[in-house]
Design a protein around this motif. Structure first.
Motif: not given
Length: 223
Positions: A167-180
């Motif tokens: 919650r403190l560090t995530s953002d929309d730009e990292t979400s899809l790479p995380m899914c990959t």
């Protein structure tokens, strides 16, 4: 307004604990905020005893700290705390992934696939809060699939901290790479390749560690 609690299947202290922990994770109670036992009890419509028990548990798990003349305050989660967290998590996540690759059932793999599909859908829609929660669910499910109850018990206290860190560090730009990255890890588990699964888990945690360090340091440039 009184926030009453009630559930026949859980103790009152457990319910208070869950409610307070969620408020800390979601940032409703930010780091440094003082939590007063009497005020919390009045707000939830309960006695002070379950609140005291819940706060003691939160202190043991690192969500609260007791300071002289201030009492209980929400613990900080800065770069130093994150480093300690990741040092432990990297080894345990790699072990969990390796064991899951050995022991996961087809039904368990399908469960991971469902979580990942929901995560990707939430990420594509920009629903960051939901994405963060599902990311934590994905990691928790891998631990379950490891089939090791001792590892599960060791990881359980880290789950809330993981969600708070996301919650403190995530953002929309990292979400899809995380899914990959999660997809690659899922593929290794599905292929019953414990060595690759462990290596991917370590790589994934290392990447998250570097990003979290950067994000948390940016919030406190004078630290």
């Amino acid at each position: 307004m009184t926030d009453t609690l009630g559930d026949a299947h859980q103790s009152l202290a457990d319910l208070v604990y869950v409610r307070l922990r969620e408020r800390i994770i979601e940032g409703e109670y930010p780091a440094g905020q003082r939590l007063v036992e009497r005020e919390l009890a009045d707000g939830m419509g309960v006695s002070r005893i379950p609140v005291r028990e819940a706060m003691q548990r939160l202190e043991r798990e690192g969500f609260l700290t007791v300071q002289a003349r201030r009492g209980a305050v929400v613990a900080d989660f800065g770069p130093e705390e994150a480093e300690h967290f990741f040092a432990v998590r990297e080894s345990l996540e790699a072990l969990a992934a390796s064991l899951a690759a050995r022991h996961a059932t087809p039904a368990g793999v399908r469960g991971l696939e469902r979580i990942l599909a929901r995560t990707r859908k939430a990420a594509e829609a920009g629903r960051l809060r939901e994405t963060v929660s599902l990311n934590a669910d994905f990691h928790r499910e891998i631990v379950e699939l490891s089939g090791n109850p001792l590892l599960r018990d060791m990881m359980a206290p880290l789950d809330g901290r993981l969600r708070r860190l996301f919650r403190l560090t995530s953002d929309d730009e990292t979400s899809l790479p995380m899914c990959t990255e999660h997809q690659r890890l899922l593929d290794a588990i599905k292929a019953r390749d414990p060595e690759t699964a462990a290596a991917l888990a370590r790589h994934h945690v290392a990447g998250t560690r570097a990003f979290a360090r950067q994000a948390l340091s940016a919030e406190r440039p004078d630290a």
